[in-house]
Design an enzyme around this catalytic site. Structure first.
Site, mmCIF file in Angstrom:
data_model
loop_
_atom_site.group_PDB
_atom_site.id
_atom_site.type_symbol
_atom_site.label_atom_id
_atom_site.label_comp_id
_atom_site.label_asym_id
_atom_site.label_seq_id
_atom_site.Cartn_x
_atom_site.Cartn_y
_atom_site.Cartn_z
ATOM 1 N N HIS A 235 -1.015 -0.226 -9.736
ATOM 2 C CA HIS A 235 -1.702 -1.113 -8.791
ATOM 3 C C HIS A 235 -2.259 -2.336 -9.547
ATOM 4 C CE1 HIS A 235 -3.693 -1.237 -4.606
ATOM 5 N NE2 HIS A 235 -3.543 -2.468 -5.073
ATOM 6 N N GLU B 136 -3.902 7.241 -5.457
ATOM 7 C CA GLU B 136 -4.066 6.520 -6.727
ATOM 8 C C GLU B 136 -5.383 6.962 -7.364
ATOM 9 O OE1 GLU B 136 -3.745 2.341 -5.880
ATOM 10 O OE2 GLU B 136 -1.792 2.594 -4.944
ATOM 11 N N ARG C 143 0.851 -1.189 0.000
ATOM 12 C CA ARG C 143 0.000 0.000 0.000
ATOM 13 C C ARG C 143 0.889 1.243 0.000
ATOM 14 N NH1 ARG C 143 -3.465 -2.696 -1.518
ATOM 15 N NH2 ARG C 143 -5.537 -3.093 -0.661
HETATM 16 P P1 NAD Z 1 -1.337 -11.072 5.252
HETATM 17 O O1 NAD Z 1 -2.330 -10.543 6.239
HETATM 18 O O2 NAD Z 1 -1.323 -12.508 4.905
HETATM 19 O O3 NAD Z 1 0.143 -10.687 5.760
HETATM 20 C C1 NAD Z 1 0.456 -9.449 6.337
HETATM 21 C C2 NAD Z 1 1.562 -9.678 7.356
HETATM 22 O O4 NAD Z 1 1.926 -8.407 7.889
HETATM 23 C C3 NAD Z 1 1.119 -10.556 8.527
HETATM 24 O O5 NAD Z 1 2.020 -11.635 8.701
HETATM 25 C C4 NAD Z 1 1.136 -9.599 9.713
HETATM 26 O O6 NAD Z 1 1.525 -10.227 10.942
HETATM 27 C C5 NAD Z 1 2.172 -8.587 9.277
HETATM 28 N N1 NAD Z 1 2.052 -7.295 9.969
HETATM 29 C C6 NAD Z 1 0.916 -6.610 10.247
HETATM 30 N N2 NAD Z 1 1.216 -5.470 10.885
HETATM 31 C C7 NAD Z 1 2.567 -5.440 11.023
HETATM 32 C C8 NAD Z 1 3.484 -4.515 11.615
HETATM 33 N N3 NAD Z 1 3.053 -3.395 12.208
HETATM 34 N N4 NAD Z 1 4.800 -4.813 11.576
HETATM 35 C C9 NAD Z 1 5.248 -5.969 11.003
HETATM 36 N N5 NAD Z 1 4.433 -6.882 10.439
HETATM 37 C C10 NAD Z 1 3.109 -6.620 10.443
HETATM 38 O O7 NAD Z 1 -1.532 -10.176 3.954
HETATM 39 P P2 NAD Z 1 -1.025 -10.500 2.473
HETATM 40 O O8 NAD Z 1 -2.051 -11.290 1.753
HETATM 41 O O9 NAD Z 1 0.377 -10.978 2.521
HETATM 42 O O10 NAD Z 1 -1.076 -9.024 1.844
HETATM 43 C C11 NAD Z 1 -0.242 -7.987 2.340
HETATM 44 C C12 NAD Z 1 -0.737 -6.665 1.798
HETATM 45 O O11 NAD Z 1 -0.535 -6.633 0.380
HETATM 46 C C13 NAD Z 1 -2.271 -6.436 1.946
HETATM 47 O O12 NAD Z 1 -2.582 -5.907 3.206
HETATM 48 C C14 NAD Z 1 -2.584 -5.464 0.843
HETATM 49 O O13 NAD Z 1 -2.509 -4.157 1.348
HETATM 50 C C15 NAD Z 1 -1.443 -5.690 -0.161
HETATM 51 N N6 NAD Z 1 -1.927 -6.227 -1.450
HETATM 52 C C16 NAD Z 1 -1.616 -5.575 -2.588
HETATM 53 C C17 NAD Z 1 -2.039 -6.045 -3.822
HETATM 54 C C18 NAD Z 1 -1.687 -5.346 -5.116
HETATM 55 O O14 NAD Z 1 -2.326 -5.582 -6.134
HETATM 56 N N7 NAD Z 1 -0.661 -4.498 -5.138
HETATM 57 C C19 NAD Z 1 -2.812 -7.213 -3.868
HETATM 58 C C20 NAD Z 1 -3.113 -7.903 -2.691
HETATM 59 C C21 NAD Z 1 -2.660 -7.391 -1.482
#
Ligand code: NAD
Length: 314
Positions: A281, A260, A231
């Protein structure tokens, strides 16, 4: 039920219509805006991608709303506090494309280190020479992974296939995964200090907003790279530009921006910097991932109808 979807193209509309044919459906191919709210006052279920900002002002205009299904993993575009207070259930798609986004992340890493984008642009202009385009191998480099959830895990798997070293940071560590994939969990500071390439895979929350600010960038190795497919709000854009201009960072690849489409002077400047790659994105956007998103979204709506809620984030 009365269901309205925003940000759906024709293919997605037809896919949703097939499964939800017993409901009253409406589709808009753009993000929600103020003038739409008057037209959809009867809506009980709202389906959106991430460009529809469902803040209090918008949600107050939808008195019949009972369920929001966001066709994304992230839900920082929805006022969850308002939804909780007003008993509006919010469901997301917790996973659908962990390897999809990881593949895009690796695409960006390879493009940056092998300077593929510059080479392609050069050849298209009719200049066939590799002079000045020396890149760097991935093999032997250290990848710093911030967030080892669904996407981060797949990024680590791919890094290992490239013979990279991996250090990672997460507030919830997965020791079994670290053992299986042979990487180490360290503090955020240590990831920043040790990484040749740092890649972000945490959600946008109050705690992670500008997790990459001027202090974090100053801790990184001189000449390191930053990749963000998570993000835009995770990175302080102004601080990033400074770090790129001073050569503290050698380059950055971003699939996400603070606004965005890009809005601020700094974001526009970033788009045109020669050592910065920006994709719109689109990391999640493959045919297979979209079908998984739509299937889960349909499942979320059907589960709500059966009063067996799933994938609730509110
Ligand atoms: P997920 O929830 O499986 O993993 C997120 C990880 O971040 C978790 O392991 C959590 O413990 C960790 N986390 C949360 N807060 C934290 C902090 N303060 N410090 C350290 N670690 C922390 O999510 P995911 O499926 O891996 O997706 C991650 C992010 O990717 C989503 O939240 C979304 O914003 C983004 N995303 C982007 C796209 C894109 O098209 N660019 C698509 C899907 C997801």
């Amino acid at each position: 039920m009365n269901i309205t979807f925003f940000e759906t193209d024709n293919y997605e509309k037809e896919y949703l219509e097939k499964s939800l044919k017993n409901n009253k459906l409406a589709f808009f191919n753009r993000p929600i805006n103020q003038s739409d709210l008057k037209k959809i006052g009867e809506t009980e279920v709202l389906g959106v991608f991430i460009h529809s900002h469902l803040n209090r002002i918008a949600l107050e205009k939808l008195p019949n709303l009972k369920l929001i299904v966001t066709m994304s993993t992230g839900y920082d575009h929805i006022d969850l506090g308002y939804c909780r207070k007003n008993k509006i259930v919010v469901c997301n798609v917790p996973y659908y494309g962990e390897h999809t986004v990881a593949e895009h992340t690796f695409g960006l890493i390879i493009m940056l280190l092998h300077r593929i984008y510059e080479g392609v642009a050069r050849v298209k202009k009719g200049f066939f020479s590799c002079k000045g385009l020396e890149g760097s191998d991935l093999k032997g480099k250290t990848l710093g992974v911030i967030g080892t959830g669904h996407i981060g895990e797949h990024v680590i798997r791919m890094a290992k296939a490239f013979d990279m070293h991996v250090v990672a940071h997460d507030i919830f560590q997965r020791p079994e995964l670290a053992k299986q994939l042979q990487f180490n969990y360290v503090s955020l500071d240590d990831v920043l200090k040790r990484a040749d390439i740092a890649t972000l895979h945490v959600p946008l929350t109050k705690e992670t907003h500008h997790i990459i600010n001027s202090k974090a960038l100053a801790r990184m190795k001189k000449g390191a790279y930053l990749v963000n497919t998570s993000r835009g709000g995770l990175v302080d854009t102004k601080a990033l530009i400074k770090a790129l201009k001073s050569n503290q960072l050698a380059g950055a690849a971003l699939d996400v921006l603070e606004h965005e489409p890009p809005k601020t002077k700094e974001e526009h400047e970033l788009l045109h910097m020669s050592n910065v790659l920006v994709t719109p994105h689109s990391a999640f956007y493959t045919k297979e991932a979209i079908e998984r998103i739509l299937d889960t979204t349909i499942g979320n709506i059907e589960a709500f109808e059966r009063r067996k809620l799933q994938n609730i984030v509110s």
